[in-house]
Every structure is written in structure tokens, then in C-alpha cells.
Design an enzyme around this catalytic site. Structure first.
Site, mmCIF file in Angstrom:
data_model
loop_
_atom_site.group_PDB
_atom_site.id
_atom_site.type_symbol
_atom_site.label_atom_id
_atom_site.label_comp_id
_atom_site.label_asym_id
_atom_site.label_seq_id
_atom_site.Cartn_x
_atom_site.Cartn_y
_atom_site.Cartn_z
ATOM 1 N N LYS A 1 -6.014 -7.069 3.545
ATOM 2 C CA LYS A 1 -7.493 -7.454 3.438
ATOM 3 C C LYS A 1 -7.430 -8.675 3.006
ATOM 4 O O LYS A 1 -7.010 -9.273 1.886
ATOM 5 C CB LYS A 1 -8.012 -6.609 2.497
ATOM 6 C CG LYS A 1 -9.610 -6.924 2.255
ATOM 7 C CD LYS A 1 -10.340 -5.651 1.441
ATOM 8 C CE LYS A 1 -11.623 -6.366 1.192
ATOM 9 N NZ LYS A 1 -12.498 -5.294 0.458
ATOM 10 N N GLU B 1 2.685 -6.758 2.448
ATOM 11 C CA GLU B 1 1.575 -6.024 1.875
ATOM 12 C C GLU B 1 1.748 -4.686 2.576
ATOM 13 O O GLU B 1 1.565 -3.498 1.778
ATOM 14 C CB GLU B 1 0.143 -6.608 2.234
ATOM 15 C CG GLU B 1 -0.269 -7.671 1.160
ATOM 16 C CD GLU B 1 -0.509 -7.221 -0.187
ATOM 17 O OE1 GLU B 1 -0.541 -6.131 -0.540
ATOM 18 O OE2 GLU B 1 -0.996 -8.251 -1.006
ATOM 19 N N LYS C 1 -8.225 -6.028 7.882
ATOM 20 C CA LYS C 1 -9.710 -6.338 7.831
ATOM 21 C C LYS C 1 -9.661 -7.887 7.254
ATOM 22 O O LYS C 1 -8.997 -8.369 6.392
ATOM 23 C CB LYS C 1 -10.366 -5.582 6.689
ATOM 24 C CG LYS C 1 -11.399 -5.886 6.215
ATOM 25 C CD LYS C 1 -11.884 -5.059 5.011
ATOM 26 C CE LYS C 1 -13.400 -5.299 4.939
ATOM 27 N NZ LYS C 1 -13.694 -4.792 3.672
HETATM 28 N N1 LIG Z 1 -14.291 -3.939 -1.711
HETATM 29 C C1 LIG Z 1 -15.404 -4.213 -1.299
HETATM 30 C C2 LIG Z 1 -15.568 -3.992 0.258
HETATM 31 N N2 LIG Z 1 -15.155 -2.981 1.177
HETATM 32 C C3 LIG Z 1 -15.758 -3.437 2.207
HETATM 33 C C4 LIG Z 1 -16.063 -4.528 2.487
HETATM 34 C C5 LIG Z 1 -16.503 -5.550 3.581
HETATM 35 C C6 LIG Z 1 -17.210 -4.744 4.680
HETATM 36 C C7 LIG Z 1 -17.868 -5.542 5.662
HETATM 37 O O1 LIG Z 1 -18.098 -6.942 5.694
HETATM 38 O O2 LIG Z 1 -18.456 -4.995 6.563
HETATM 39 C C8 LIG Z 1 -15.870 -5.172 1.179
HETATM 40 C C9 LIG Z 1 -16.645 -6.453 0.708
HETATM 41 C C10 LIG Z 1 -15.855 -7.315 0.003
HETATM 42 O O3 LIG Z 1 -14.514 -7.150 -0.198
HETATM 43 O O4 LIG Z 1 -16.221 -8.295 -0.546
HETATM 44 MG MG LIG Z 2 -1.079 -4.705 -1.915
#
Ligand SMILES: NCc1[nH]cc(CCC(=O)O)c1CC(=O)O
Ligand SMILES: [Mg+2]
Length: 344
Positions: free
Chosen positions: A212, A252, A267
Site C-alpha cells: 500500500k 512486503e 493499492k
Molecule cells: N487505512 C485506511 C484506508 N483504507 C482504504 C483507504 C483508501 C481507499 C480509497 O482511496 O479509495 C484508506 C485511506 C488511507 O490509507 O488514507
Molecule cells: Mg508489511
């Protein structure tokens, strides 16, 4: 080479004239294009992220995400029923937590009857045929909006995991099917797996937000859940990944695989399809990608201006995830896409 010898050479070619190989041949007819298609998007590839809110009107629009609403639990049940009827396998819940329930210790995250857990219970009772995924992270519950506990501006890793475990166990108690840690603390997958197993929840799956990235594409999401204003202090770069790094994403994922993740996620989505490909190639696990809020917003904004054909680019973008090796895609377009697929 003389004109003469060139001609002689041409005559000896057994297979007609240039170009012998014509890739356009198979593109000529619709049936032929369908026959040679390498990838296809089906409803089984879709995970629908949904925002759930406490009271008030049943639906409340998210301005930066045209077509997306925050739903009360009763409205969520109706929407889930529709999604299940369309054949969407699973939805991912994101609670909009009122400010007064946020705190430094994120205690609301592990309350048995918090909004998220009440939504899970209601869903599993009313629409048991749809899979329910919950985010495991503290950002909806911390008063500063970070995914972990903070001390002197530092996000604490191991102390955060202790709270994530309590959060996951409460979700499991409520009946969640897939816990999806999105916090990016180190070592949390193994600790959460152990805690679930020790508590008799060995059937609960873990989909790790393994790679992420610290991304500007999450902007509209933070609007939707109201964590933007809280996230005054800094960004998430001390735990989410640097956009330029690819090898690190593979590391990761390797760790999360070793720690027991059932499924991996990358993501954001479209700008990171190379990562999806590398992760799928490396581990052969069920691999998912999240077409995040900003990606959704870009398409909708351009479509609203008449600059892009919404239906076309939505379907095209999702097919590209499949080509990159994704087994499924989290997308706010899940309902519209499932409806289009059903008609096609
Ligand atoms: N842990 C929070 C989380 N879970 C999913 C998203 C983002 C999803 C999206 O932008 O559609 C986020 C936002 C962030 O990390 O700030
Ligand atoms: Mg990790």
C-alpha cells in the site's frame, strides 16, 4: 544488391507478399476478436467498497465521488441485497465514525457494538450470501487520523498491532469473512493470524493490503470518511510505501505470505499495475488491486465534463487490471459494472 538479384530472392519466398504475418486478421470480426481475447472481466472479479454511517438520511452523497453515497445500516442492507443479486462476491465496509468517538487510543475500534461491527452482524444476518470484508486499521478511530497509535509524532508499530488484534477479534466476533489489514505496520499479519486462530477464528480469511503506497489518490476517500480534517499532522509516509519503489513491494508481500496472508492486495490500482504483475508472478496467491477513490473521481469528473466516455473507460480500466494479473478489483464502480455485465 542489384535490382536483378533482389527480384529473384523475392520469388523464392514461399508465402505471398509482405507482410506475411498480419495481426489485423484476427481483429476483423467481432466473433474473431472474442475468440482470441486473452482476458475477460466478470462479476466474480468485483469487490464493492461501501461507506456506512450512523443515523440521519438513508443516503448521503460524497461530493468528490459522484455516484457514491454513505449509507445507513438499513440502506446498506438493501444495497448489499442488490449487489448479491447481481452476483458481486463481496463488499468491503468503511465506517464513517463521528468525531466524538475518535480518540488517541482508538478504543472505538474494538468495541463489539461499534458501527462497523453492527453493520457486519446485520449484513451476515440479512444477506449471508455476500462476503463481508473489513478494513483493519485505526484511521477511522484515531483523533489524528493516522492508521496507528502516535507518540511524539511517531506512529508506534508494535503497540498499534496490539490494538489491531483487538479490532480484528471484534470484527471476527461480529462475523466478518475477510479481515483486511490496511495499516502497513510491520509484522501485523502473523500476529493477527495467530490471534484469530487462538480464538477459534481459523476460518476467517486475511486479505493483506500488503503493498500500500502513500498516495495522493486517497484524497476523496478521506473526504468520504471524514479523516482528512483529522489528518492535520503530516502524511502517512512513515508506514505507507514510496511510489517509486517496486522491489520493496515484493518484499512486503513476501513477508505477508510467510506470515499467513490468504490474499494479497496492491493499492492504488492503475498507476501500480506493474506491481500487481510482479506480485502475482512472484507468489501466485490470489492477488487483488484497489481502484481507489481518486482513480474513481478522475474518471467521473472527466465523464461529467464530457471528456471521457464513462462506460467505456470504466470497463477498459477494469479489464486492464485483469491483464496485469489481478484476480479481483475493489472498485466503487462495482454496481454499475455488474449491471453492465449482466446486460452484455
Ligand atoms: N487505512 C485506511 C484506508 N483504507 C482504504 C483507504 C483508501 C481507499 C480509497 O482511496 O479509495 C484508506 C485511506 C488511507 O490509507 O488514507
Ligand atoms: Mg508489511
Amino acid at each position: 544488391m542489384t535490382e536483378h538479384s533482389h527480384d529473384r530472392h523475392a520469388k523464392r519466398q514461399p508465402f505471398g507478399q509482405f507482410p506475411r504475418i498480419r495481426l489485423r486478421r484476427t481483429r476483423q470480426e467481432d466473433w474473431s476478436r472474442r475468440l482470441v481475447a486473452e482476458n475477460a472481466l466478470t462479476v466474480n472479479d468485483l469487490i464493492w467498497p461501501v461507506f456506512v454511517k450512523e443515523g440521519g438520511p438513508a443516503r448521503e452523497a460524497v461530493p468528490s465521488m459522484p455516484g457514491v453515497d454513505r449509507l445507513t445500516i438499513p440502506a446498506l442492507l438493501k444495497a448489499a441485497e442488490k449487489a448479491a443479486k447481481l452476483g458481486i462476491p463481496a463488499l468491503a465496509l468503511f465506517p464513517v465514525v463521528p468525531r466524538e468517538k475518535k480518540s488517541a487510543g482508538a478504543e472505538e475500534a474494538f468495541r463489539a457494538d461499534n458501527l462497523c461491527n453492527r453493520a457486519v452482524k446485520a449484513l451476515k444476518k440479512a444477506v449471508p450470501e455476500i462476503g463481508v470484508i473489513c478494513d483493519v486499521a485505526l484511521d477511522p478511530y484515531t483523533d489524528h487520523g493516522h492508521d496507528g497509535l502516535m507518540q511524539n509524532d511517531v506512529i508506534l508499530n508494535d503497540e498499534t498491532i496490539a490494538v489491531l488484534i483487538r479490532q480484528t477479534l471484534a470484527q471476527a466476533e461480529a462475523g466478518v469473512d475477510i479481515a483486511a489489514p490496511s495499516d502497513m505496520m510491520d509484522g501485523r499479519i502473523g500476529r493477527i493470524r495467530d490471534a484469530l486462530d487462538a480464538a477459534g477464528f481459523e476460518r476467517v480469511k486475511i486479505m493483506s493490503y500488503a503493498a500500500k503506497y502513500a498516495s495522493g489518490f486517497y484524497g476523496p476517500f478521506r473526504d468520504a470518511v471524514g479523516s482528512k480534517s483529522s489528518l492535520g499532522k503530516g502524511d502517512k509516509r512513515t508506514y505507507q510505501m514510496d511510489s517509486g519503489n517496486g522491489d520493496e513491494a515484493v518484499r512486503e508481500c513476501a513477508l505477508d505470505v510467510a506470515e499467513g496472508a490468504d490474499m494479497l492486495m496492491v493499492k492504488p490500482g492503475l498507476p501500480y499495475l506493474d506491481i500487481v504483475w510482479r506480485v502475482k508472478e512472484a507468489f501466485k496467491l490470489p492477488t487483488f488491486a484497489y481502484q481507489v477513490s481518486g482513480e474513481y473521481a478522475m474518471i467521473k469528473a472527466a465523464a461529467q465534463n464530457g471528456w471521457l466516455d464513462n462506460d467505456r473507460v470504466v470497463m477498459e480500466s477494469l479489464l486492464c487490471f485483469k491483464r496485469a494479473g489481478a484476480d479481483g478489483i475493489l472498485t466503487y464502480s462495482a454496481i454499475e459494472v455488474a449491471e453492465k455485465l449482466a446486460k452484455a
